[in-house]
Motif scaffolding. Structure first.
Motif, short mmCIF file in Angstrom:
data_model
loop_
_atom_site.label_atom_id
_atom_site.label_comp_id
_atom_site.label_asym_id
_atom_site.label_seq_id
_atom_site.Cartn_x
_atom_site.Cartn_y
_atom_site.Cartn_z
N ARG A 67 0.84 -1.21 0.00
CA ARG A 67 0.00 0.00 0.00
C ARG A 67 0.87 1.25 0.00
O ARG A 67 0.58 2.21 -0.72
CB ARG A 67 -0.93 -0.02 1.22
CG ARG A 67 -2.11 0.89 1.06
CD ARG A 67 -3.09 0.66 2.20
NE ARG A 67 -2.51 1.11 3.45
CZ ARG A 67 -2.81 0.62 4.65
NH1 ARG A 67 -3.69 -0.36 4.76
NH2 ARG A 67 -2.24 1.09 5.74
N LEU A 115 1.46 6.89 -6.69
CA LEU A 115 0.40 7.86 -6.99
C LEU A 115 0.95 9.28 -6.91
O LEU A 115 0.63 10.13 -7.73
CB LEU A 115 -0.74 7.72 -6.00
CG LEU A 115 -1.80 6.69 -6.32
CD1 LEU A 115 -2.84 6.68 -5.23
CD2 LEU A 115 -2.44 7.00 -7.67
N ARG A 166 -5.61 13.11 -5.84
CA ARG A 166 -4.61 12.21 -5.26
C ARG A 166 -5.10 11.67 -3.92
O ARG A 166 -4.94 10.48 -3.63
CB ARG A 166 -3.30 12.96 -5.10
CG ARG A 166 -2.11 12.04 -4.97
CD ARG A 166 -0.83 12.84 -5.01
NE ARG A 166 -0.72 13.70 -3.85
CZ ARG A 166 -0.05 14.85 -3.83
NH1 ARG A 166 0.54 15.30 -4.92
NH2 ARG A 166 0.02 15.56 -2.73
N GLU A 167 -5.70 12.55 -3.12
CA GLU A 167 -6.18 12.09 -1.80
C GLU A 167 -7.34 11.11 -1.97
O GLU A 167 -7.50 10.19 -1.16
CB GLU A 167 -6.57 13.28 -0.93
CG GLU A 167 -5.39 14.22 -0.61
CD GLU A 167 -4.25 13.52 0.13
OE1 GLU A 167 -4.52 12.59 0.90
OE2 GLU A 167 -3.08 13.91 -0.09
N GLU A 219 -7.62 9.02 -4.46
CA GLU A 219 -7.00 7.76 -4.88
C GLU A 219 -6.37 7.03 -3.71
O GLU A 219 -6.46 5.81 -3.60
CB GLU A 219 -5.96 8.02 -5.96
CG GLU A 219 -6.58 8.50 -7.25
CD GLU A 219 -5.57 8.53 -8.38
OE1 GLU A 219 -5.29 7.47 -8.94
OE2 GLU A 219 -5.06 9.63 -8.67
N ILE A 220 -5.72 7.79 -2.84
CA ILE A 220 -5.08 7.17 -1.69
C ILE A 220 -6.13 6.55 -0.77
O ILE A 220 -5.98 5.43 -0.28
CB ILE A 220 -4.20 8.20 -0.94
CG1 ILE A 220 -2.99 8.55 -1.82
CG2 ILE A 220 -3.75 7.68 0.42
CD1 ILE A 220 -2.15 9.71 -1.31
N LEU A 277 -7.25 3.33 -2.34
CA LEU A 277 -6.24 2.28 -2.17
C LEU A 277 -6.37 1.64 -0.80
O LEU A 277 -6.26 0.42 -0.66
CB LEU A 277 -4.85 2.88 -2.30
CG LEU A 277 -4.27 2.98 -3.69
CD1 LEU A 277 -2.88 3.59 -3.62
CD2 LEU A 277 -4.20 1.60 -4.34
N ARG A 278 -6.58 2.48 0.21
CA ARG A 278 -6.69 1.95 1.57
C ARG A 278 -7.91 1.03 1.71
O ARG A 278 -7.99 0.24 2.63
CB ARG A 278 -6.79 3.09 2.59
CG ARG A 278 -5.53 3.94 2.66
CD ARG A 278 -5.58 4.90 3.85
NE ARG A 278 -4.56 5.93 3.76
CZ ARG A 278 -3.25 5.74 3.99
NH1 ARG A 278 -2.82 4.55 4.35
NH2 ARG A 278 -2.40 6.73 3.86
N LEU A 293 -8.55 3.25 -9.33
CA LEU A 293 -9.27 3.89 -10.42
C LEU A 293 -8.25 4.43 -11.41
O LEU A 293 -7.12 4.76 -11.07
CB LEU A 293 -10.21 4.99 -9.95
CG LEU A 293 -9.84 5.92 -8.80
CD1 LEU A 293 -8.63 6.72 -9.10
CD2 LEU A 293 -11.03 6.82 -8.53
N ASP A 294 -8.65 4.46 -12.67
CA ASP A 294 -7.79 5.02 -13.70
C ASP A 294 -7.94 6.54 -13.74
O ASP A 294 -6.98 7.25 -14.00
CB ASP A 294 -8.17 4.46 -15.07
CG ASP A 294 -7.71 3.03 -15.23
OD1 ASP A 294 -6.73 2.67 -14.57
OD2 ASP A 294 -8.34 2.29 -15.99
N HIS A 348 -16.83 15.66 -19.46
CA HIS A 348 -15.70 14.74 -19.62
C HIS A 348 -14.36 15.37 -19.30
O HIS A 348 -13.32 14.75 -19.48
CB HIS A 348 -15.72 14.13 -21.02
CG HIS A 348 -16.94 13.30 -21.21
ND1 HIS A 348 -18.09 13.81 -21.78
CD2 HIS A 348 -17.23 12.05 -20.83
CE1 HIS A 348 -19.02 12.88 -21.76
NE2 HIS A 348 -18.53 11.80 -21.21
N LYS A 407 -10.20 -4.05 -6.45
CA LYS A 407 -9.11 -4.78 -7.09
C LYS A 407 -9.31 -6.28 -7.02
O LYS A 407 -8.79 -7.01 -7.86
CB LYS A 407 -7.79 -4.44 -6.40
CG LYS A 407 -7.30 -3.04 -6.64
CD LYS A 407 -5.85 -3.03 -6.23
CE LYS A 407 -5.32 -1.69 -5.99
NZ LYS A 407 -3.84 -1.77 -5.93
N HIS A 454 -19.34 1.15 -17.61
CA HIS A 454 -20.50 1.43 -18.46
C HIS A 454 -20.99 0.12 -19.05
O HIS A 454 -20.28 -0.50 -19.84
CB HIS A 454 -20.14 2.38 -19.62
CG HIS A 454 -19.82 3.77 -19.17
ND1 HIS A 454 -18.68 4.43 -19.57
CD2 HIS A 454 -20.49 4.62 -18.37
CE1 HIS A 454 -18.66 5.64 -19.01
NE2 HIS A 454 -19.74 5.78 -18.28
#
Lengths: 394, 394
Positions: A197, A204, B197-198, B200-201, B204-205, B210-211, B225, B247, B334
């Motif tokens: 992690r 990231l 970023r936050e 995403e973090i 992750l936790r 996500l892309d 978009h 994941k 989608h």
């Protein structure tokens, strides 16, 4: 970037074909490479016999494609009455007719397509009188093996992010206490999951992502495809293999280090030294004109001379050096060329991993991996990370 | 999970075909769904006319496939002399012959394949005398639209992680100071990039990735978009749209909230209220037997009645409500069904987003999105996150 499409144009000329057509989404690195563009939903890239690159995209992607793509033209589906065709003929037939109209617009009667081209589109175009021939050798993948200087720089940038993540992992392990044989930080056992992690979070912060990463301790590390889980243990080999992708450019990095916190066994230390020696021998062998097979042989020589098995000495070996020496890295994490028994001649611009390892569930796994680019007179190492068994905090 | 493959078996019976064959990698959600298995490199899934599911995988994946897959049998390629065939005939022809041998082993002479089935494999099998017919309607995607209770639970779990990430984003924005019209935290301007970023973090936790994610302020938010970039501004609409994937299970979540830190314009506030009203109207309309088109109409009614354009009132509208009301969510972000002009009848087990919005570069964008599952007598909302324009720290 200006990819060298000559080998693809030669395929068209040999087959007397008008163009090369790709129909895929962002999972297709060949299309991203040829078009300089990627999108989550399917779009089409046409390479004409004169080397022109022409895109067909949805209205949603049109603005971005005109700005970002390396294309001579970008068409939107609505220019070929896509919505009306779908309304009249349904999604499948409407899409095929739209692509056929796009091809007709470019004067194309016959196309080569990659092996993974959708059969639905191929059969639909054939029904409409077009010739569709599968290109069987993977010519675009072959072109992609040789990186432009710009591409090598992108891979190098991802590898730098990778180094920052490895430093986070090494520091985490180096700053543990040892309690009852387990690695402990802040009163908690340090796990493979926790290290993974923190690696992901570090990546990231550098604009990279990864689907998977390996932090595998003891017997887990002896299986090169085990991602690792549970508490990290003192005195045991810990294999850390990180292969992130830059979210913007799409180029991968790849690096492996092996650490022991606490005292390794004599056997573990010896395997580390032999792996390091094999790693150096592989690097020493890399230069243009040398085959990937020869580099792999140089690696196997060292490991076999030290008394360990390889797949060369025993094709069914379950311990020892049980994978190939390296693989190409670019827009895919595994691509051409390979440092393996079937690896062909290396050329300047090839980017390959060098990653010997020695494995045994009784001892654990060792693997050391850098990423290098082949140059005119040898190689340049894109990795600047220390190689050491004992982890340090900085 | 036991997917209901009856509609697929009906396709085989109608076409007098022996089986349905998928040949793809982990980008293919249909194959993951049918086989209960996924792998980074291509593998094959065969559904026989009696409903049997049979996998063909590499030796590397064999152990995991036998443990994890929902399959009646798993074969490894080496059982069909894959390596020898590749050595003799090359990668392309060797692979085709291996798949042909696997099919022969199961008594298969004719197969239906999905539209995206590789043309290389299709043509290769045809050259070896097999019948290969493209299934044009997307029958597996249709089956996937109706979720089992287990699947709905997985989507709900991802949505819970999504809520945790949204809370991080909302708190970040709520706890800013306003200086010269910009949002400032710890002496630094808060940017779209930082919030992403936050998010995403936080994901992750919670085991999600996500892309892409959207944190779009002011005019950026008026383009549905645009992912957003740069400093977040006071008094401006900030659209946050998060669509993570677990994941482990592969199931997505999807949620959007819109915030203003500081004082919104009167017009922005009104658009928020109208969007909320349209959101409620859409939810109110959802029940089995109602079409996605009718739900979309209910949403458009509210927005048009308030004096804003929709694509229904003007198909070329560039401002107002310029997308559909919702889409299915599952192993793809989608998928079927849709809440749009072409949306068919809703059925229990359908999982859809409800996400009306109103956009104008002069004002910014508003979008509110929850994720719901259709039940026997209405719907259950899988989202438990407050809907409010003013961000709060908890």
């Amino acid at each position: 970037m200006e990819p060298d499409l000559d080998p693809l144009l030669a395929v068209l000329e040999d087959g007397s074909l008008d163009g090369y057509l790709i129909d895929d989404d962002d999972s297709d690195s060949d299309q991203r490479y040829v078009s300089g563009f990627t999108a989550p939903d399917a779009y089409q890239t046409l390479v004409t016999a004169d080397g022109g690159v022409h895109l067909l995209v949805s209205g949603l992607e049109y603005g971005r494609a005109t700005k970002e793509a390396d294309a001579d033209s970008v068409s939107r589906r609505s220019a070929y009455d896509y919505q009306a065709l779908v309304a009249e003929h349904g999604s499948y037939e409407g899409t095929v007719r739209t692509i056929a109209a796009f091809l007709a617009d470019h004067g194309i009667d016959s196309v080569a397509v990659p092996r993974n081209f959708p059969t639905g589109t191929a059969d639909g175009l054939r029904e409409r009188g077009l010739e569709v021939a599968v290109e069987r050798e993977g010519v675009v993948e072959g072109i992609r093996a040789t990186k432009t200087p710009w591409e090598a720089n992108q891979i190098s940038a991802t590898q730098s992010a990778n180094e920052a993540a490895m430093a986070v992992a090494e520091r985490l392990i180096a700053t543990t206490e040892i309690e009852d044989g387990a690695l402990v930080r802040d009163g908690e056992e340090l796990t493979s999951e926790r290290v993974k992690r923190e690696i992901e979070i570090a990546l990231l912060r550098h604009g990279c992502a990864l689907d998977e990463t390996i932090v595998a301790c003891g017997p887990d590390g002896a299986d090169p495809h085990n991602r690792g889980s549970g508490t990290l243990e003192a005195g045991e080999l810990i294999v850390i293999d990180i292969f992130p992708r830059d979210k913007g450019t799409g180029y991968f990095g790849d690096m492996t280090r092996t650490f022991v916190r606490g005292e390794p066994s004599e056997e573990a230390r010896q395997r580390y030294d032999v792996t390091r020696e094999a790693f150096d021998a592989a690097l020493e062998a890399i230069e243009p004109g040398v085959t990937g097979a020869a580099v792999h042989d140089a690696t196997c020589d060292v490991i076999e001379d030290a008394g360990y098995e390889t797949l060369r000495s025993d094709p069914s070996a379950g311990t020892g050096f049980i994978h190939s020496t390296g693989h190409g890295v670019g827009l895919d994490i595994h691509e051409q060329p390979s440092l393996s028994p079937t690896g062909g001649e290396l050329e300047p611009g090839h980017v390959v991993t060098v990653e010997p390892g020695i494995y045994d569930p009784q001892v654990g796994g060792v693997r050391i991996e850098d990423l290098v680019v082949v140059t005119e007179d040898g190689y340049e190492n894109l990795t600047e990370y220390p190689i050491r068994l004992e982890p340090r905090a900085n």
